[in-house]
Design a protein around this motif. Structure first.
Motif, PDB file in Angstrom:
ATOM      1  N   GLN A  42      68.726  42.847  26.714  1.00 13.60           N
ATOM      2  CA  GLN A  42      69.622  43.378  25.696  1.00 13.60           C
ATOM      3  C   GLN A  42      69.549  42.537  24.426  1.00 13.60           C
ATOM      4  O   GLN A  42      69.324  41.316  24.479  1.00 13.60           O
ATOM      5  N   TRP A  43      69.761  43.213  23.291  1.00 10.63           N
ATOM      6  CA  TRP A  43      69.848  42.544  21.995  1.00 10.63           C
ATOM      7  C   TRP A  43      71.297  42.198  21.669  1.00 10.63           C
ATOM      8  O   TRP A  43      72.209  42.950  22.007  1.00 10.63           O
ATOM      9  N   THR A  44      71.497  41.078  21.000  1.00 17.75           N
ATOM     10  CA  THR A  44      72.803  40.687  20.477  1.00 17.75           C
ATOM     11  C   THR A  44      72.645  40.375  19.003  1.00 17.75           C
ATOM     12  O   THR A  44      71.722  39.649  18.609  1.00 17.75           O
ATOM     13  N   SER A  45      73.520  40.920  18.173  1.00 20.57           N
ATOM     14  CA  SER A  45      73.518  40.596  16.747  1.00 20.57           C
ATOM     15  C   SER A  45      74.264  39.288  16.534  1.00 20.57           C
ATOM     16  O   SER A  45      75.421  39.145  16.955  1.00 20.57           O
ATOM     17  N   LEU A  46      73.621  38.336  15.891  1.00 20.45           N
ATOM     18  CA  LEU A  46      74.204  37.035  15.609  1.00 20.45           C
ATOM     19  C   LEU A  46      74.696  36.998  14.161  1.00 20.45           C
ATOM     20  O   LEU A  46      74.400  37.909  13.381  1.00 20.45           O
ATOM     21  N   PRO A  47      75.444  35.968  13.764  1.00 23.10           N
ATOM     22  CA  PRO A  47      75.910  35.893  12.375  1.00 23.10           C
ATOM     23  C   PRO A  47      74.750  35.937  11.381  1.00 23.10           C
ATOM     24  O   PRO A  47      73.722  35.293  11.570  1.00 23.10           O
ATOM     25  N   ASP A  48      74.938  36.735  10.315  1.00 24.62           N
ATOM     26  CA  ASP A  48      73.899  36.873   9.304  1.00 24.62           C
ATOM     27  C   ASP A  48      73.509  35.529   8.689  1.00 24.62           C
ATOM     28  O   ASP A  48      74.317  34.593   8.632  1.00 24.62           O
ATOM     29  N   ILE A  49      72.270  35.452   8.193  1.00 20.10           N
ATOM     30  CA  ILE A  49      71.859  34.306   7.382  1.00 20.10           C
ATOM     31  C   ILE A  49      72.829  34.206   6.202  1.00 20.10           C
ATOM     32  O   ILE A  49      73.117  35.213   5.555  1.00 20.10           O
ATOM     33  N   PRO A  50      73.354  33.026   5.895  1.00 21.80           N
ATOM     34  CA  PRO A  50      74.388  32.929   4.858  1.00 21.80           C
ATOM     35  C   PRO A  50      73.961  33.397   3.468  1.00 21.80           C
ATOM     36  O   PRO A  50      74.771  33.944   2.724  1.00 21.80           O
ATOM     37  N   SER A  51      72.693  33.185   3.091  1.00 23.71           N
ATOM     38  CA  SER A  51      72.270  33.554   1.743  1.00 23.71           C
ATOM     39  C   SER A  51      71.037  34.441   1.805  1.00 23.71           C
ATOM     40  O   SER A  51      70.207  34.328   2.705  1.00 23.71           O
ATOM     41  N   LYS A  52      70.926  35.335   0.811  1.00 26.92           N
ATOM     42  CA  LYS A  52      69.872  36.344   0.796  1.00 26.92           C
ATOM     43  C   LYS A  52      68.699  35.854  -0.047  1.00 26.92           C
ATOM     44  O   LYS A  52      68.826  35.603  -1.247  1.00 26.92           O
ATOM     45  N   ARG A  53      67.526  35.704   0.596  1.00 28.04           N
ATOM     46  CA  ARG A  53      66.313  35.230  -0.090  1.00 28.04           C
ATOM     47  C   ARG A  53      65.090  35.867   0.546  1.00 28.04           C
ATOM     48  O   ARG A  53      65.132  36.273   1.693  1.00 28.04           O
ATOM     49  N   VAL A  54      64.007  35.945  -0.219  1.00 30.77           N
ATOM     50  CA  VAL A  54      62.710  36.299   0.344  1.00 30.77           C
ATOM     51  C   VAL A  54      61.815  35.065   0.269  1.00 30.77           C
ATOM     52  O   VAL A  54      62.050  34.166  -0.540  1.00 30.77           O
ATOM     53  N   PHE A  55      60.799  35.042   1.112  1.00 24.75           N
ATOM     54  CA  PHE A  55      59.870  33.914   1.199  1.00 24.75           C
ATOM     55  C   PHE A  55      60.566  32.620   1.616  1.00 24.75           C
ATOM     56  O   PHE A  55      60.048  31.527   1.370  1.00 24.75           O
ATOM     57  N   ALA A  56      61.756  32.742   2.242  1.00 24.25           N
ATOM     58  CA  ALA A  56      62.363  31.573   2.883  1.00 24.25           C
ATOM     59  C   ALA A  56      61.546  31.232   4.119  1.00 24.25           C
ATOM     60  O   ALA A  56      60.815  32.057   4.660  1.00 24.25           O
ATOM     61  N   HIS A  67      68.747  23.940  16.929  1.00 24.71           N
ATOM     62  CA  HIS A  67      69.134  24.557  15.665  1.00 24.71           C
ATOM     63  C   HIS A  67      68.002  25.469  15.196  1.00 24.71           C
ATOM     64  O   HIS A  67      66.837  25.257  15.542  1.00 24.71           O
ATOM     65  N   ILE A  68      68.355  26.455  14.388  1.00 26.85           N
ATOM     66  CA  ILE A  68      67.368  27.238  13.657  1.00 26.85           C
ATOM     67  C   ILE A  68      67.656  27.023  12.175  1.00 26.85           C
ATOM     68  O   ILE A  68      68.787  27.219  11.710  1.00 26.85           O
ATOM     69  N   PHE A  69      66.646  26.580  11.453  1.00 18.90           N
ATOM     70  CA  PHE A  69      66.800  26.215  10.041  1.00 18.90           C
ATOM     71  C   PHE A  69      66.276  27.337   9.149  1.00 18.90           C
ATOM     72  O   PHE A  69      65.234  27.932   9.421  1.00 18.90           O
ATOM     73  N   SER A  70      67.004  27.594   8.079  1.00 24.77           N
ATOM     74  CA  SER A  70      66.607  28.544   7.037  1.00 24.77           C
ATOM     75  C   SER A  70      66.543  27.760   5.729  1.00 24.77           C
ATOM     76  O   SER A  70      67.553  27.218   5.269  1.00 24.77           O
ATOM     77  N   VAL A  71      65.347  27.697   5.126  1.00 29.29           N
ATOM     78  CA  VAL A  71      65.127  26.762   4.018  1.00 29.29           C
ATOM     79  C   VAL A  71      64.383  27.439   2.868  1.00 29.29           C
ATOM     80  O   VAL A  71      63.423  28.184   3.084  1.00 29.29           O
ATOM     81  N   GLY A  72      64.822  27.148   1.628  1.00 29.68           N
ATOM     82  CA  GLY A  72      64.110  27.574   0.435  1.00 29.68           C
ATOM     83  C   GLY A  72      64.030  29.080   0.294  1.00 29.68           C
ATOM     84  O   GLY A  72      64.865  29.831   0.791  1.00 29.68           O
ATOM     85  N   GLY A  73      63.014  29.539  -0.443  1.00 28.97           N
ATOM     86  CA  GLY A  73      62.814  30.964  -0.666  1.00 28.97           C
ATOM     87  C   GLY A  73      63.129  31.368  -2.089  1.00 28.97           C
ATOM     88  O   GLY A  73      63.589  30.564  -2.909  1.00 28.97           O
ATOM     89  N   LEU A  74      62.878  32.625  -2.383  1.00 32.39           N
ATOM     90  CA  LEU A  74      63.108  33.180  -3.713  1.00 32.39           C
ATOM     91  C   LEU A  74      64.483  33.824  -3.746  1.00 32.39           C
ATOM     92  O   LEU A  74      64.787  34.712  -2.941  1.00 32.39           O
ATOM     93  N   LEU A  75      65.310  33.380  -4.684  1.00 31.16           N
ATOM     94  CA  LEU A  75      66.673  33.889  -4.792  1.00 31.16           C
ATOM     95  C   LEU A  75      66.672  35.354  -5.230  1.00 31.16           C
ATOM     96  O   LEU A  75      65.699  35.874  -5.758  1.00 31.16           O
ATOM     97  N   GLN A  76      67.800  36.002  -5.011  1.00 27.48           N
ATOM     98  CA  GLN A  76      67.977  37.385  -5.443  1.00 27.48           C
ATOM     99  C   GLN A  76      69.161  37.474  -6.401  1.00 27.48           C
ATOM    100  O   GLN A  76      70.243  36.994  -6.066  1.00 27.48           O
ATOM    101  N   PRO A  77      68.972  38.040  -7.624  1.00 22.74           N
ATOM    102  CA  PRO A  77      67.731  38.608  -8.148  1.00 22.74           C
ATOM    103  C   PRO A  77      66.663  37.532  -8.390  1.00 22.74           C
ATOM    104  O   PRO A  77      66.985  36.357  -8.585  1.00 22.74           O
ATOM    105  N   ALA A  78      65.395  37.967  -8.409  1.00 22.63           N
ATOM    106  CA  ALA A  78      64.269  37.035  -8.425  1.00 22.63           C
ATOM    107  C   ALA A  78      64.201  36.198  -9.690  1.00 22.63           C
ATOM    108  O   ALA A  78      63.600  35.118  -9.690  1.00 22.63           O
ATOM    109  N   ASN A  79      64.835  36.667 -10.767  1.00 21.21           N
ATOM    110  CA  ASN A  79      64.779  35.879 -12.009  1.00 21.21           C
ATOM    111  C   ASN A  79      65.583  34.587 -11.919  1.00 21.21           C
ATOM    112  O   ASN A  79      65.536  33.749 -12.826  1.00 21.21           O
ATOM    113  N   GLN A  80      66.307  34.395 -10.814  1.00 19.97           N
ATOM    114  CA  GLN A  80      67.007  33.132 -10.591  1.00 19.97           C
ATOM    115  C   GLN A  80      66.067  32.041 -10.083  1.00 19.97           C
ATOM    116  O   GLN A  80      66.436  30.878 -10.010  1.00 19.97           O
TER     117      GLN A  80
END
Length: 212
Positions: free
Chosen positions: A70-84, A92-105
């Motif tokens: 079975q699948w379980t939905s866990l808490p969303d990644i706190p911040s929205k980025r691509v190429f993180a 632990h599972i680490f989420s690091v860096g990436g391109l902010l949204q909107p991309a001009n940031q």
């Protein structure tokens, strides 16, 4: 897990290859269709994190239990980025860096840590260098981030190390070559960084990092 269909729509399919019969079988579909995800096997559980739906980054974070199937939905990644980039030390599972949204940031220095036992996210000390699309691994129990693409549009050779216990970063010796969009893997407690794009163009360099 997931992927992109011929019409570029994201898939929710999950399939398994039996290494004895070399036959594929369908598994229960992921709750969230997406592609360009990262996946980690910790004990008997599969963690699938991030990805994209078209040009929109996904913050979905889901776990498949092979015992209950079975699948379980866990808490969303706190911040929205691509190429993180994502890595796990088994606790632990680490989420690091990436391109902010909107991309001009521009690129991000965000470092977030999910505690597998507690089931909660923590926003950690920011990474010293803003970047995305880099190599990442766990060396000597610490999170290593190497290379990537910075906000000046150039591939990086910078290497930084995060200690989750002290919530602190430290810089170590740069890689001999710059790398982004590179291949990387862990072997024998070393992080190997291979190829990709360098400041001189496509790269055939390979470097390895270890802590003695």
């Amino acid at each position: 897990m997931g992927g992109m269909s011929a019409d570029t729509s994201p898939f929710d399919k999950f399939v398994e290859l039996d290494l004895e019969t070399f036959k594929w079988q369908l598994m229960p579909a992921m709750p969230t269709p997406r592609y360009a995800t990262f996946a980690f096997l910790v004990d008997d559980k599969l963690y699938v994190i991030g990805g994209r739906q078209g040009k929109i980054p996904s913050v979905a974070f889901e776990m498949f239990d092979f015992d209950t199937r079975q699948w379980t939905s866990l808490p969303d990644i706190p911040s929205k980025r691509v190429f993180a980039m994502y890595a796990t030390d088994g606790k632990h599972i680490f989420s690091v860096g990436g391109l902010l949204q909107p991309a001009n940031q521009g690129f991000s220095d965000i470092c977030e840590s999910y505690n597998i036992e507690k089931g909660t996210w923590t926003t950690c000390q920011n990474m010293p260098t803003k970047r995305g699309d880099f190599a990442v691994g766990i060396v000597g129990g610490k999170l290593v981030c190497a290379g990537g693409l910075g906000n000046d549009g150039k591939p990086l050779s910078v290497v930084e190390v995060f200690d989750v216990d002290s919530n602190s970063w430290v810089g170590v010796t740069d890689m001999p070559s710059s790398h982004c969009s590179c291949s990387y893997t862990m072997y024998s407690e070393q992080l190997y960084v291979c190829g990709g794009l360098s400041c001189r163009g496509p790269s055939n360099s390979m470097e390895a990092l270890r802590f003695d």
